[in-house]
Scaffold this active site. Structure first.
Site, mmCIF file in Angstrom:
data_model
loop_
_atom_site.group_PDB
_atom_site.id
_atom_site.type_symbol
_atom_site.label_atom_id
_atom_site.label_comp_id
_atom_site.label_asym_id
_atom_site.label_seq_id
_atom_site.Cartn_x
_atom_site.Cartn_y
_atom_site.Cartn_z
ATOM 1 N N CYS A 130 0.805 -1.225 0.000
ATOM 2 C CA CYS A 130 0.000 0.000 0.000
ATOM 3 C C CYS A 130 0.838 1.275 0.000
ATOM 4 O O CYS A 130 0.287 2.375 -0.028
ATOM 5 C CB CYS A 130 -0.953 -0.017 1.193
ATOM 6 S SG CYS A 130 -2.037 -1.463 1.178
ATOM 7 N N HIS A 270 -2.335 7.935 6.405
ATOM 8 C CA HIS A 270 -2.616 6.657 5.737
ATOM 9 C C HIS A 270 -3.989 6.162 6.176
ATOM 10 O O HIS A 270 -4.759 5.684 5.353
ATOM 11 C CB HIS A 270 -1.523 5.654 6.084
ATOM 12 C CG HIS A 270 -1.578 4.387 5.296
ATOM 13 N ND1 HIS A 270 -1.478 4.359 3.924
ATOM 14 C CD2 HIS A 270 -1.744 3.100 5.688
ATOM 15 C CE1 HIS A 270 -1.558 3.101 3.501
ATOM 16 N NE2 HIS A 270 -1.728 2.321 4.552
ATOM 17 N N GLU A 281 -0.422 5.319 13.892
ATOM 18 C CA GLU A 281 -0.116 6.494 13.078
ATOM 19 C C GLU A 281 -0.354 7.775 13.862
ATOM 20 O O GLU A 281 0.394 8.755 13.712
ATOM 21 C CB GLU A 281 -0.937 6.497 11.794
ATOM 22 C CG GLU A 281 -0.476 7.563 10.809
ATOM 23 C CD GLU A 281 -1.150 7.490 9.458
ATOM 24 O OE1 GLU A 281 -0.720 8.236 8.548
ATOM 25 O OE2 GLU A 281 -2.105 6.709 9.289
ATOM 26 N N LYS A 303 -9.401 8.048 2.898
ATOM 27 C CA LYS A 303 -9.936 6.694 2.701
ATOM 28 C C LYS A 303 -11.351 6.569 3.258
ATOM 29 O O LYS A 303 -12.065 5.620 2.925
ATOM 30 C CB LYS A 303 -9.018 5.668 3.353
ATOM 31 C CG LYS A 303 -7.677 5.478 2.647
ATOM 32 C CD LYS A 303 -6.852 4.396 3.316
ATOM 33 C CE LYS A 303 -5.532 4.160 2.591
ATOM 34 N NZ LYS A 303 -4.574 5.268 2.799
ATOM 35 N N HIS A 308 -9.831 2.022 0.300
ATOM 36 C CA HIS A 308 -8.375 1.841 0.247
ATOM 37 C C HIS A 308 -7.975 1.292 -1.120
ATOM 38 O O HIS A 308 -8.253 0.143 -1.445
ATOM 39 C CB HIS A 308 -7.951 0.889 1.355
ATOM 40 C CG HIS A 308 -6.476 0.840 1.597
ATOM 41 N ND1 HIS A 308 -5.556 1.444 0.767
ATOM 42 C CD2 HIS A 308 -5.753 0.251 2.587
ATOM 43 C CE1 HIS A 308 -4.343 1.240 1.237
ATOM 44 N NE2 HIS A 308 -4.431 0.518 2.332
ATOM 45 N N PHE A 367 2.292 -3.283 3.924
ATOM 46 C CA PHE A 367 2.691 -4.569 4.498
ATOM 47 C C PHE A 367 4.172 -4.796 4.229
ATOM 48 O O PHE A 367 4.680 -4.498 3.143
ATOM 49 C CB PHE A 367 1.889 -5.710 3.862
ATOM 50 C CG PHE A 367 0.469 -5.837 4.361
ATOM 51 C CD1 PHE A 367 -0.005 -5.082 5.415
ATOM 52 C CD2 PHE A 367 -0.391 -6.743 3.760
ATOM 53 C CE1 PHE A 367 -1.310 -5.215 5.871
ATOM 54 C CE2 PHE A 367 -1.703 -6.887 4.206
ATOM 55 C CZ PHE A 367 -2.154 -6.121 5.259
#
Length: 379
Positions: A130, A270, A281, A303, A308, A367
């Site tokens: 991502c 994010h 975050e 998002k 996403h 990831f």
């Protein structure tokens, strides 16, 4: 975001996604090109054409050798993979398409963009889950800074709403199952969040060397001033404790650009709507900017509106960030109603907010522990 129509979602726990509705590639691309490109490549090509046309570069004498293309994708041509695997099992291996490999591989979006727009300079693909298109922007910035290009067509594309794409993330329990309320299922920072909503699409920008753009009178939207890239080196999916890697990514932008934390007005987070990401975050922003200043600025996750886009998310969110700087309108975390414990910043809940901002950060995480932060300034 709505109930999935690209496949039958009934077998899956999550039945919702952000689909590109009524997309006909032949409305944009030559029929033969459309037939030998995966959906993710088609999204990239259409977005790249729009970005390049808007940039005005096609009306200049920029040598093709000084124009690059860097397009990221976390998954690449997964639909092509599935279709050909099914065909091989049902009809035999000799029925696999001769275009299978060049349709499936993750670098083909950047390759086709280069072919389509005659970009003969640096051309590569970033594959960091991502964070892929965030890294595509960062790599493009570095290519221009190192004089490897005058301009780069940069971004990401993803088409993951397939049997294996949906099934894989469902198996991880990563997706929201708020199937009866898809429009508000993506709930970053909210106590009621239960996973992200998978989405598809392409997002592409054109980065150009500043003086080159200024001399030709380009309509500049914003300036990318620095990039930070780090690795958690911690876990394949979970962020490092306290968002340590993301905090370093943001701090690198500020230290390399010589910008004090107090100059940051806005962070496009994010913000995935997952339990671990949103809290870590938030902690990372406090660490990088100092808790007092972090509480004084605006943070939001777009998002909440788009879902996403995986490998295309970073480029999409850079666009939101650049437009926020240009237009003085900060996008909201539209679905936030009840902030969770540990989510205690100003996330611009509910509605967009007018604000004169001059410097912002845009975060992407992937990831594998990949982190990238883009520092963006008003022009």
């Amino acid at each position: 975001m709505a109930r999935i129509t690209l496949l039958d979602p009934e077998p899956f726990d999550s039945k919702i996604a952000g689909e590109v509705k009524n997309f006909d590639p032949q409305a944009y691309l030559d029929r033969k090109v459309a037939r030998k490109t995966d959906r993710y490549t088609q999204f990239a090509m259409v977005a790249a054409r729009e970005a390049y046309s808007s940039s005005g570069l096609e009306d200049t004498d920029l040598p093709p050798e000084r124009l690059g293309a860097i397009i990221g994708s976390g998954i690449g041509g997964i639909d092509t993979m599935e279709q050909n695997h099914r065909k091989a099992l049902e009809r035999g291996a000799n029925r696999i398409s001769p275009f299978f490999c060049p349709m499936m591989i993750s670098n083909m979006a950047s390759g086709w963009v280069g072919i389509d727009l005659n970009a003969k300079g640096i051309n590569l693909a970033t594959v960091t889950a991502c964070a892929s298109s965030g890294h595509a922007i960062a790599m493009s910035y570095d290519a221009i800074r190192l004089d490897r290009a005058d301009a780069v067509i940069a971004g990401g594309s993803e088409a993951p709403i397939t049997l294996m794409g949906l099934g894989g993330f469902c198996a991880m329990k990563a997706l929201s199952t708020r199937n009866d309320d898809p429009e508000t299922a993506s709930r970053p920072f909210d106590r009621g969040r239960d996973g992200f909503v998978m989405a598809e699409g392409g997002a592409v920008v054109v980065l150009e060397e500043y003086e080159h753009a200024r001399r030709r009178g380009a309509d500049m939207i914003a300036e990318v001033v620095e990039c930070g890239m780090t690795c958690d080196a911690h876990h394949i999916t979970a962020p490092a404790e306290g968002g340590e890697g993301s905090a370093r990514s943001m701090s690198l932008v500020l230290s390399r650009a010589g910008i004090p934390a107090e100059r940051v007005d806005y962070v496009n987070a994010h913000g995935t709507s997952t339990q671990l990401n949103d809290v870590s975050e938030t902690q990372a922003i406090k660490t990088a900017l100092g808790e007092e200043h972090a509480r004084s600025i605006m943070v939001s996750s777009t998002k909440s509106v788009t879902g996403h886009l995986l490998g295309a998310a970073g480029a999409m969110e850079l666009i939101y960030t650049a437009l926020a700087l240009r237009n003085g309108i900060v996008p909201p975390t539209a679905t936030l109603q009840d902030p969770d414990d540990g989510c205690d910043l100003d996330y611009v809940p509910g509605e967009a907010r007018e604000a004169d901002i001059s410097f912002a950060l845009s975060n992407s995480l992937g990831f594998g522990g990949h982190n990238v932060t883009l520092g963006v300034a008003k022009v």
